[in-house]
Design an enzyme around this catalytic site. Structure first.
Site, PDB file in Angstrom:
ATOM      1  N   ASP A  93       0.856  -1.165   0.000  1.00  0.00           N
ATOM      2  CA  ASP A  93       0.000   0.000   0.000  1.00  0.00           C
ATOM      3  C   ASP A  93       0.906   1.233   0.000  1.00  0.00           C
ATOM      4  OD1 ASP A  93      -2.100   1.701   0.145  1.00  0.00           O
ATOM      5  OD2 ASP A  93      -2.882   0.976   2.048  1.00  0.00           O
ATOM      6  N   ASP A 266      -7.773  -7.490   0.201  1.00  0.00           N
ATOM      7  CA  ASP A 266      -6.912  -7.541   1.387  1.00  0.00           C
ATOM      8  C   ASP A 266      -7.694  -6.991   2.569  1.00  0.00           C
ATOM      9  OD1 ASP A 266      -5.680  -4.829   2.683  1.00  0.00           O
ATOM     10  OD2 ASP A 266      -6.341  -4.464   0.629  1.00  0.00           O
ATOM     11  N   CYS A 304     -12.685 -28.827   7.103  1.00  0.00           N
ATOM     12  CA  CYS A 304     -11.581 -27.890   6.894  1.00  0.00           C
ATOM     13  C   CYS A 304     -10.263 -28.627   7.097  1.00  0.00           C
ATOM     14  CB  CYS A 304     -11.681 -26.714   7.858  1.00  0.00           C
ATOM     15  SG  CYS A 304     -10.309 -25.538   7.721  1.00  0.00           S
ATOM     16  N   CYS A 306      -7.236 -27.210   7.450  1.00  0.00           N
ATOM     17  CA  CYS A 306      -6.159 -26.410   8.041  1.00  0.00           C
ATOM     18  C   CYS A 306      -5.560 -27.147   9.235  1.00  0.00           C
ATOM     19  CB  CYS A 306      -6.674 -25.031   8.458  1.00  0.00           C
ATOM     20  SG  CYS A 306      -7.623 -24.980   9.999  1.00  0.00           S
ATOM     21  N   CYS A 309      -7.893 -27.125  12.442  1.00  0.00           N
ATOM     22  CA  CYS A 309      -9.048 -28.027  12.436  1.00  0.00           C
ATOM     23  C   CYS A 309      -8.634 -29.494  12.362  1.00  0.00           C
ATOM     24  CB  CYS A 309      -9.959 -27.688  11.262  1.00  0.00           C
ATOM     25  SG  CYS A 309     -10.867 -26.136  11.481  1.00  0.00           S
ATOM     26  N   HIS A 335      -6.688 -20.743  10.968  1.00  0.00           N
ATOM     27  CA  HIS A 335      -8.009 -21.180  10.496  1.00  0.00           C
ATOM     28  C   HIS A 335      -8.728 -20.088   9.715  1.00  0.00           C
ATOM     29  CE1 HIS A 335     -11.988 -22.807  10.167  1.00  0.00           C
ATOM     30  NE2 HIS A 335     -12.450 -21.680  10.673  1.00  0.00           N
TER      31      HIS A 335
END
Length: 342
Positions: A93, A266, A304, A306, A309, A335
């Site tokens: 940015d 974002d 999930c 991840c 999880c 997560h």
């Protein structure tokens, strides 16, 4: 450095599409969500965590990195990629958002902006040319033009003045940008006024950039207004270029915006929520501090994949947050970012 974008497939039902960004640090399939690493790190995570989540793009902030550690330090390492140990794509940015978030510390003129550092009170002067110089030195793959987001709740005239200044600054950024393959995106402003949004999009497109961002939204207005202003902006952007909606990161907002044909997003929202114990799920947000999870054996989200999880129960996460263990913040952040990526 190289940069290109191509649309791979479009939806028959709405404006949604998939595509590919090509950069010198790899390709990025779109739509894509970029977690925020303002100071050269996504809070609580390391590059290996981001790799495991298959996140190809992160956002760093020019203003924060300019102040700390400073360009002399980052320059010693040859740029931000090497300094932070990240071998994938980085977007920076310009610092324009700080005009909004640190309004009490800035003074705006036609030439640029005087920042008073929130760290030590020291004074710094940023111009569009300075924003380009710093971002080029950082070595990000995608950089943004220096802009002035209209303050939330401002009048039409105030929004018009800020938007027109953004247009003039965009031209100065374009003229001073060294085109070495580093992609410079233009930012559409206009506040919450549809006519200003359309005018801004047309002006930024006429200036000519590698991609186009929609800025100045999700700053306090209701979701329907956010969606309306995003649609007004996107309606005037070219279909062959990447489109980026800045600062939006709630799952429902991403789905709505993807349907408009937006490619990039974002936000610090998913990581901030995670650190505060709010977890994304297909049934809505979960407050893991709630006592009902004390004995819960299930994971946050069935199916999930991840690390969180796959390895831990809601009861364990509840325990970590109640005890304020540092691992809690890492697991929750992992997560939430995986949920958005999926």
């Amino acid at each position: 450095m190289v940069f290109s974008f191509k649309v791979d497939k479009t939806s028959r039902e709405d404006a949604a599409r998939t595509g590919t960004l090509i950069t010198s640090h790899g390709s990025v399939p779109t739509p894509v969500f970029a977690p925020v690493g303002s100071q050269g790190t996504v809070k609580s995570l390391g590059p290996d965590d981001l790799h495991s989540l298959d996140l190809p793009l992160i956002l760093c902030n020019t203003y924060h990195l300019y102040l700390r550690p400073g360009m002399d330090v980052i320059g010693t390492f040859g740029g931000i990629h090497s300094f932070m140990g990240w071998d994938r794509v980085i977007l920076t940015d310009s610092g324009g958002y700080q005009l909004f978030s640190l309004a009490h510390l800035v003074k705006v003129s036609e030439e640029g902006v005087t920042f008073r550092s929130h760290v030590d009170g020291s004074e710094h002067f940023f111009t569009p040319e300075k924003a380009m110089e710093v971002q080029e030195a950082l070595g990000a793959d995608i950089i943004m033009n220096f802009d002035q987001p209209p303050v939330f709740g401002c009048s039409f005239r105030e929004a018009q003045e800020a938007t027109e200044r953004t247009h003039r600054w965009a031209k100065r950024c374009r003229e001073s940008h060294f085109d070495g393959g580093q992609a410079l995106f233009g930012i559409v402003q206009g506040g919450l006024f549809p006519e200003l949004r359309r005018e801004s999009a047309k002006m930024i497109v006429d200036t000519g950039f590698a991609g186009y961002a929609v800025g100045g939204l999700s700053l306090g207005e209701g979701k329907e207004i956010t969606y309306e202003m995003a649609r007004e902006s996107v309606s005037c952007l070219p279909g062959e270029s990447p489109r980026y909606l800045m600062g939006v990161g709630a799952p429902e907002d991403l789905l709505e915006a993807i349907g408009m044909g937006i490619d990039m997003f974002d936000s610090a929202l998913p990581t901030r929520l995670g650190r505060n114990g709010s977890l994304f799920s297909s049934k809505g947000r979960i407050n893991i501090r709630n006592s009902r999870f004390k004995y819960e054996e299930n994971a946050i989200e069935p199916g999930c994949n991840c690390y969180t999880c796959s390895s831990f129960s809601l009861a364990y996460l509840h325990h970590l947050f109640k005890c304020e263990e540092l691992l809690a913040y890492r697991l929750a952040t992992i997560h939430n970012l995986r949920f958005l990526a999926d």
